[in-house]
Design an enzyme around this catalytic site. Sequence first.
Site, PDB file in Angstrom:
ATOM      1  N   ASP A  64       0.825  -1.276  -0.098  1.00  0.00           N
ATOM      2  CA  ASP A  64      -0.127   0.043   0.003  1.00  0.00           C
ATOM      3  C   ASP A  64       0.904   1.295  -0.044  1.00  0.00           C
ATOM      4  O   ASP A  64       2.015   1.137   0.216  1.00  0.00           O
ATOM      5  CB  ASP A  64      -1.007   0.130   1.378  1.00  0.00           C
ATOM      6  CG  ASP A  64      -1.683   1.064   1.293  1.00  0.00           C
ATOM      7  OD1 ASP A  64      -2.264   1.538   0.261  1.00  0.00           O
ATOM      8  OD2 ASP A  64      -2.000   1.704   2.463  1.00  0.00           O
ATOM      9  N   PHE A 121     -11.004  23.071  -8.997  1.00  0.00           N
ATOM     10  CA  PHE A 121      -9.794  22.258  -9.385  1.00  0.00           C
ATOM     11  C   PHE A 121     -10.776  20.857 -10.184  1.00  0.00           C
ATOM     12  O   PHE A 121     -11.854  20.693  -9.565  1.00  0.00           O
ATOM     13  CB  PHE A 121      -8.907  21.780  -8.438  1.00  0.00           C
ATOM     14  CG  PHE A 121      -8.086  20.622  -8.709  1.00  0.00           C
ATOM     15  CD1 PHE A 121      -7.032  20.633  -9.775  1.00  0.00           C
ATOM     16  CD2 PHE A 121      -8.500  19.279  -8.455  1.00  0.00           C
ATOM     17  CE1 PHE A 121      -6.175  19.509  -9.917  1.00  0.00           C
ATOM     18  CE2 PHE A 121      -7.696  18.171  -8.880  1.00  0.00           C
ATOM     19  CZ  PHE A 121      -6.779  18.238  -9.680  1.00  0.00           C
TER      20      PHE A 121
END
Length: 1280
Positions: free
Chosen positions: A442, A587
């Site tokens: 991960d 954004f």
Amino acid sequence: MVRTLPISSDAPPRSAGGAEDSRSSRSGSRRDEVPTSPRPSLGESFRRSFRHNIQTERRIKANNRQYNSEFNYANNYIKTSKYTVLTFLPLNLFEQFQRLANFYFLCLLVLQMIPAISSLTPITTAVPLIGVLALTAIKDAYDDYQRHQSDSQVNNRRSKAVRNGVLEEERWAQVQVGDVIRMENDQFVAADVLLLSTSEPNGLCYIETAELDGETNLKCRQCLTETAEMGQNDALVWAFDGQIICETPNNLLNKFEGTLIWKNKRYSLDNDKVVLRGCILRNTNWCYGVVLFAGKDTKLMQNSGKTKFKRTSIDRLLNFIIIGIVFFLLSMCLFCTIACGIWESITGQYFKVYLPWDTLVPSDPIAGATVIALLVFFSYAIVLNTVVPISLYVSVEVIRFAQSFLINWDEHMHYEKTGTSARARTTTLNEELGQIEYIFSDKTGTLTQNIMTFNKCSIAGRSYGDIVDERTGETIEINEQTTPLDFSSNPNYEPEFKFYDSTLLDAVRNGHEEVHSFFKLLALCHTVMPEDKNGKLEYQAQSPDEAALVSAARNFGFVFKERSPNSITIDVQGQPEVYELLCILDFNNVRKRMSVILRKGRQLRLYCKGADNVIYERLKSGSEEIKSKTQEHLNKFAGEGLRTLCLAVRDLDEEFFNDWKHRHQEAAVSMDNRDEKLDAIYEEIEKDMTLLGATAIEDKLQDGVPQTIANLSLAGIKIWVLTGDKQETAINIGYSCQLLTDEMVDIFTVDTHTHEEVENQLNQLRDAIHRAAAPSSANSQPLDPQHNQMTSGSLQLNPPHQTPPSPHPNYDVNVVTFRWDDPSESDFNHGSSIDDSDCNGGFALVINGHSLVHALHPQLEQLFLDVASQCKSVICCRVTPLQKAMVVEIIKKYKKAATLAIGDGANDVSMIKAAHIGVGISGQEGMQAVLASDYSLPQFRFLERLLLVHGRWSYYRMCKFLRYFFYKNFAFTLCHFWFAFFCGFSAQTVFDPMFISVYNLCYTSLPVLALGVFDQDVNDRNSLSYPKLYSPGHKNLLFNLKEFLRSALHGFFTSCVLFCIPYGTYKDGVSPDGHILSDHMLFGSVVATILVIVVTAQIALDTSYWTFVNHITIWGSLISYFILQFFYNHVIGGSYVGSLTKAMSGATFWFTTLLTVIILMLPVLAWRFYFVDVRPTLSDRVRLKQRLASLRSRQSQDVLRTPSTRKTRRSIRSGYAFAHQEGFGRLITSGKIMKKLPRPNGDFPFSMNIGFGTGGSGGSSGLQSPRKSKPQGAGSSGDV
């Protein structure tokens, strides 16, 4: 258009949860008016249709347990344990006897209880078998007790549920589907719930989903406007009787479809109205929700994967070998049976007077010989059973148990900051740690600390952040001892914020205009939400990058204080400044930038921040010097693995803005090509900007991550990163931790959406790899070993990256093959292969989650694997927890390689369970990963030591233990087989039965256990310095079928010599005083004594690392043999009393012993000296270097160095990173996100004429439109 649907209960239910074809807006207010037609009572037809469509939808009635109980939905009780007090013994014994070896020894024990065929007491098998079963049962009981404790901890968490109009506290385990529960701030959510009401305006709530997808940025959820009106009135909540039709339990985290039926109206439900188990409520005081899925049906548990029984590759090989040995044993028994029948029929029948047959045997010679031969088959199965000794399994369990404690006690894997150490949570997989070929990691919280820090910046062409030595002009490296700046004069400073360059702080205090403009932009251009928590100002951001930038501005004296839908208030060096917020251009992944338009006084200004390439395209001409210097700084920042953003401003005049605003409103309400029109409008205003500078954010890696990855890569381990983060973030981390480097031939990206596109892209990548490899293979030249970075010198081992002078190139050791290779025969002479990443830099693959869905399809999985396996590094972005497990499974399926998965959150559990080895990081995302893991570590960097030291040692020790164990048992057992030729194949044992019983228990057990626990070929420092030492485990070089056969043949030869030399000596032997020595007991005692001496000498030769334990066990076992023989025969009165004493009193015994030992040991010594001298392995060479260093009483200087932690690269990238979805801009400008209004009467300081847009794909505007306002709840495309 939204359809109006009747609510007749007789209507056939829709599949996939009966969701509407059209979806509501984010506000969830769009609803269907439904005629109030009569319907059957209590939904009888609903239940009929449910039974008909049980696999397509779920029906729930809020606050109605009686109705919901009819469908037998799973409750919220979690059970991961396997046993109860009553079921433990039968279930555990059943599981253990499923192991072939245990069942074999149980059958053997039954045979030993039959006097007619057994010449050995059942105790010899019963005691070890009971010991093995007991040890395993204790371990299983302990492991299950840990699971019970974990289950109890989760099930006993407290939750608040509405019962009879009153809020009652109850355990999580008591929560059921349909219950309405109350959730509070900073608490875990107990089940998957449909939001009904929240403490925030407009039914909003904020959650953190780190346990589900690893993302720590806040996500927004919103309940229906109609249910939000219930607030926290428990009576109204209890009266809520809505009916929910939704999808069945599944593992899709980002998808939910359903319908709420309430007050004769239908409301469409989607993922934005659902909060999942494992989420944490943030920045929200309270919320209410109705339970949709509980317990094992929750999406968290659906993604957790199944717990699988894990066993090592050595275990699997051992099972195969044991089966082979059993067949070998049966073949020996069959041979002895036939030989016995022949002997009895030809010779034995004439010796009935001396050797009477048993009463069960017929008197007829042929029939009697046949019966005796059949009985002898079982007798020899008992006598020769020690060739498969049960003590092997006892010893293996003891060694693994001891090795686990060595891992737990390793002080080098202790993390002082948290006080946690490495823990082996299982005792059965240690040696598998030495054979790992693939690591699946991960990212968030595993490779990184999940902490963003403001590291450097560039303002007006000047770089800040580095500390420069005034005398030499060189940059000083910043470390933990470096003193940070003191920001305590700022009342709003954060003690954890650290910055080291005093020139930037001086510029702020001296009032430099460019520096002030820079920090004002950071304080104003964002969507962060402020919160006053216990008198302390805290920020909640969708992206940790934004939080880091706002935090930096705050500490430098530009404090973001509060916002309203049309204003932003900041504090500049102690003076408050209020800006009117006119528009937010938020954004998204298409725009790669965000802007705000603000007014202060008469100044109208646009502030913009975004990716460097996007900003540079929109700068006005001029100021080339600043642009050039800033670009140099950006390259430098990006080369250090920092995440960069460019900042720019533009002053606007009122006339231009008013005209732009009018056209923006028209584009926002356009029904045709709205997105394209908005993009064009944004381009008009986001241009001709002035560059202010750039920021550099460090996504802080955990300590030692780059060195760990570098060393593991040198060890031949491939590392894949599987993360829920977006592509840009993952690539940034890939460069930071050196998974991606500029030395790579190419970095491929797979980001298409359809099956055909993914297939075409993978085919193109495979062809590109082959084309890149073909020229290097055709034009490859033999590499000079003196210039080969992977080749060592003659006697002096140098780091692989150095170039040692080698006066004897013909005797260089190849660290890949571990052999002394002539350069003309070296593996390196074959040129660059596709997989030879050391020669050509290798390839890397980056693939997105939506592409991975198709890549893992059965039709494409082999193509995907073909491409991925030829890449040095693979990064999978935006993957779900189940996809992580599927990637691991595909490697296990096709590569047959040992895999390790490491993670720190609940989203990694399925991956951890799927891999051969699961490692949990005891990090910031809870303990779910640790609880599901086989090993737990406090930091990722300790994985290097876990594998290269403990893993390699465990594999090395286990392999050496097994080789020796089979050798000594073949040498011991086959003596009976040779004796069969001289006893008429009567199953008479050559040894004393007591010696047979304790041979593996007392005389030879402790030395081999010490070998398996403490032995090491090289020390831990050299294990880390020379990672190539790890490579033999990948090919099972230390223990395989060939090594087993070699050990078995060695034991076969030893048994033959052990039997034949004493037999030849003592056959018809007479002592000097005339006593006859050729009796069975004396001969058996002599052979047994020489056997113990020989196997003890052999293990002394096999021991590479001597400790006081080895000395005590090896020499102590030899001494204890003579003591125990004397005690048993002379004190207890054994049947062999006086035999050994008589033999030892004559010189014949000592000469025979010396001769036998020399004959058996000399070939072993000669073989080993020859190969160590002529064809030494890398381990032999490192061990020689280690011994020479020890003799010189000083540490060696030639230590392998791994690449530096921060290596510059030539890539010019943008490391921009905002939120993963669209920002909070729409919520801010609509006012719905605000907890309170700036004025007591609700008025805003500025008129509400704010604009908002997203542009790109799916953007819309929040500017005042000419449309008539809808009543609240009607919703619009601009609502959240």
